[in-house]
Design a protein around this motif. Structure first.
Motif, PDB file in Angstrom:
ATOM      1  N   ALA A  33      -1.773  12.117   0.821  1.00  0.00           N
ATOM      2  CA  ALA A  33      -1.157  10.844   0.442  1.00  0.00           C
ATOM      3  C   ALA A  33       0.166  10.638   1.179  1.00  0.00           C
ATOM      4  O   ALA A  33       0.477   9.528   1.637  1.00  0.00           O
ATOM      5  N   ALA A  34       0.960  11.706   1.309  1.00  0.00           N
ATOM      6  CA  ALA A  34       2.243  11.593   2.006  1.00  0.00           C
ATOM      7  C   ALA A  34       2.044  11.195   3.464  1.00  0.00           C
ATOM      8  O   ALA A  34       2.789  10.359   4.007  1.00  0.00           O
ATOM      9  N   ALA A  35       1.037  11.770   4.107  1.00  0.00           N
ATOM     10  CA  ALA A  35       0.759  11.410   5.502  1.00  0.00           C
ATOM     11  C   ALA A  35       0.366   9.944   5.612  1.00  0.00           C
ATOM     12  O   ALA A  35       0.785   9.245   6.549  1.00  0.00           O
ATOM     13  N   ARG A  36      -0.432   9.457   4.651  1.00  0.00           N
ATOM     14  CA  ARG A  36      -0.825   8.038   4.682  1.00  0.00           C
ATOM     15  C   ARG A  36       0.391   7.130   4.519  1.00  0.00           C
ATOM     16  O   ARG A  36       0.540   6.136   5.246  1.00  0.00           O
TER      17      ARG A  36
ATOM     18  N   GLY B  66       0.800  -1.216   0.000  1.00  0.00           N
ATOM     19  CA  GLY B  66       0.000   0.000   0.000  1.00  0.00           C
ATOM     20  C   GLY B  66       0.830   1.262   0.000  1.00  0.00           C
ATOM     21  O   GLY B  66       0.414   2.283   0.553  1.00  0.00           O
ATOM     22  N   LEU B  67       1.992   1.225  -0.658  1.00  0.00           N
ATOM     23  CA  LEU B  67       2.925   2.348  -0.621  1.00  0.00           C
ATOM     24  C   LEU B  67       3.044   3.056  -1.966  1.00  0.00           C
ATOM     25  O   LEU B  67       4.081   3.630  -2.305  1.00  0.00           O
ATOM     26  N   VAL B  68       1.966   3.016  -2.757  1.00  0.00           N
ATOM     27  CA  VAL B  68       1.935   3.728  -4.035  1.00  0.00           C
ATOM     28  C   VAL B  68       0.637   4.518  -4.127  1.00  0.00           C
ATOM     29  O   VAL B  68      -0.451   3.962  -3.951  1.00  0.00           O
ATOM     30  N   GLU B  69       0.750   5.817  -4.397  1.00  0.00           N
ATOM     31  CA  GLU B  69      -0.403   6.698  -4.580  1.00  0.00           C
ATOM     32  C   GLU B  69      -0.277   7.339  -5.959  1.00  0.00           C
ATOM     33  O   GLU B  69       0.690   8.059  -6.225  1.00  0.00           O
ATOM     34  N   LEU B  70      -1.253   7.077  -6.835  1.00  0.00           N
ATOM     35  CA  LEU B  70      -1.173   7.491  -8.229  1.00  0.00           C
ATOM     36  C   LEU B  70      -1.969   8.758  -8.506  1.00  0.00           C
ATOM     37  O   LEU B  70      -2.946   9.069  -7.820  1.00  0.00           O
TER      38      LEU B  70
ATOM     39  N   MET C 277       4.578   3.354   6.630  1.00  0.00           N
ATOM     40  CA  MET C 277       5.994   3.002   6.771  1.00  0.00           C
ATOM     41  C   MET C 277       6.475   3.111   8.212  1.00  0.00           C
ATOM     42  O   MET C 277       7.615   2.782   8.513  1.00  0.00           O
ATOM     43  N   GLY C 278       5.625   3.611   9.099  1.00  0.00           N
ATOM     44  CA  GLY C 278       5.994   3.700  10.499  1.00  0.00           C
ATOM     45  C   GLY C 278       6.827   4.906  10.836  1.00  0.00           C
ATOM     46  O   GLY C 278       7.565   4.894  11.832  1.00  0.00           O
ATOM     47  N   ILE C 279       6.745   5.958  10.014  1.00  0.00           N
ATOM     48  CA  ILE C 279       7.515   7.165  10.290  1.00  0.00           C
ATOM     49  C   ILE C 279       6.702   8.078  11.200  1.00  0.00           C
ATOM     50  O   ILE C 279       5.557   8.403  10.919  1.00  0.00           O
TER      51      ILE C 279
ATOM     52  N   GLY D 148      12.064   4.825   6.112  1.00  0.00           N
ATOM     53  CA  GLY D 148      11.929   4.989   4.679  1.00  0.00           C
ATOM     54  C   GLY D 148      11.683   6.438   4.334  1.00  0.00           C
ATOM     55  O   GLY D 148      11.386   7.258   5.199  1.00  0.00           O
ATOM     56  N   ARG D 149      11.849   6.751   3.057  1.00  0.00           N
ATOM     57  CA  ARG D 149      11.618   8.107   2.585  1.00  0.00           C
ATOM     58  C   ARG D 149      10.514   8.090   1.540  1.00  0.00           C
ATOM     59  O   ARG D 149       9.921   7.061   1.254  1.00  0.00           O
ATOM     60  N   LEU D 150      10.240   9.249   0.977  1.00  0.00           N
ATOM     61  CA  LEU D 150       9.181   9.383  -0.012  1.00  0.00           C
ATOM     62  C   LEU D 150       9.798   9.647  -1.379  1.00  0.00           C
ATOM     63  O   LEU D 150      10.783  10.370  -1.507  1.00  0.00           O
ATOM     64  N   LEU D 151       9.191   9.056  -2.394  1.00  0.00           N
ATOM     65  CA  LEU D 151       9.641   9.225  -3.775  1.00  0.00           C
ATOM     66  C   LEU D 151       8.523   9.911  -4.543  1.00  0.00           C
ATOM     67  O   LEU D 151       7.421   9.375  -4.657  1.00  0.00           O
ATOM     68  N   VAL D 152       8.811  11.107  -5.041  1.00  0.00           N
ATOM     69  CA  VAL D 152       7.843  11.883  -5.831  1.00  0.00           C
ATOM     70  C   VAL D 152       8.219  11.733  -7.295  1.00  0.00           C
ATOM     71  O   VAL D 152       9.358  12.036  -7.679  1.00  0.00           O
TER      72      VAL D 152
END
Length: 227
Positions: A82-85, A67-71, A90-92, A101-105
């Motif tokens: 989406a970033a908050a979700r 569940g780590l992809v938001e389109l 990821m447990g951040i 983990g980090r976020l990929l835009v």
């Protein structure tokens, strides 16, 4: 992928995997790896909406299942939600100095045709380069063209016509013909990477999305053999 025992391999995170591929001439989607919601919003403004947001880390090789992809995020409000979700999944925690983990835009690539390309190492024959249909069809059809590295230009061209992917390379349903020269360069790049980097056990580019006529890697997995 590689036949080595999984516990002997580690995966690069997606951003690092695509930086490696780009260095070998593989076209990759515009993207930025960031920490935190504010940084993700800044990156999205620079890249331009719509964007894709993903969780990014060595532990998140199978992002869709987690569940780590938001389109297709079309504005900053949608991006921040989406970033908050994703950070929650990821447990951040806010202010955590050591996030897992980090976020990929990423720019949202537009295209209905998807291919895959990659290589794995056969214990007898060595590196084997693959090409075929990508996306959901990859697992459903499990049909790819194969060649042993090193590849020649002729090998790469022949591979494009040896699977069901060939039916989607020309103009179809109003789409322009795919720039097959790019696909040939991708296959030759993978062949060179396999020969020059024996520590890389396997590469999986899936999908290569055809945006207009241009194939571009929007996801990639690279497995490293630390032995």
């Amino acid at each position: 992928m590689s036949r080595r025992p999984p516990h002997l391999l580690r995966a690069l995170d997606e951003f690092e995997a695509k930086r490696l591929l780009a260095a070998y001439g593989v076209p990759v989607v515009a993207e930025a790896r960031v920490e935190g919601v504010d940084a993700a919003a800044d990156a999205a403004r620079e890249i331009g909406y719509p964007v894709v947001l993903k969780g990014c880390g060595e532990a998140f090789a199978h992002k869709t299942e987690l569940g780590l992809v938001e389109l297709d995020l079309r504005n900053e409000t949608a991006l921040r939600e989406a970033a908050a979700r994703l950070e929650s999944r990821m447990g951040i925690r806010a202010g955590d100095a050591h996030p897992c983990g980090r976020l990929l835009v990423q720019r949202m690539a537009r295209g209905q045709r998807e291919f895959l390309a990659g290589f794995s190492r056969d214990p007898v024959y060595g590196p084997v380069v693959t090409f075929g249909l990508g996306g959901m069809l990859a697992e459903a059809l499990a049909e790819v063209a194969l060649r042993l590295a090193p590849l020649s230009q002729t090998d790469a061209h022949e591979m494009l016509g040896e699977s069901r992917a060939a039916a989607l390379l020309g103009p179809v349903r109003g789409w322009p013909a795919v720039d097959t020269g790019v696909l040939v360069r991708v296959l030759l790049a993978l062949s060179r990477l396999a020969l020059e980097r024996p520590d890389i056990a396997a590469v999986d580019i899936n999908p290569l999305v055809v945006d207009g006529a241009q194939p571009v890697a929007v996801d990639a997995l690279v497995l490293i053999d630390d032995r």
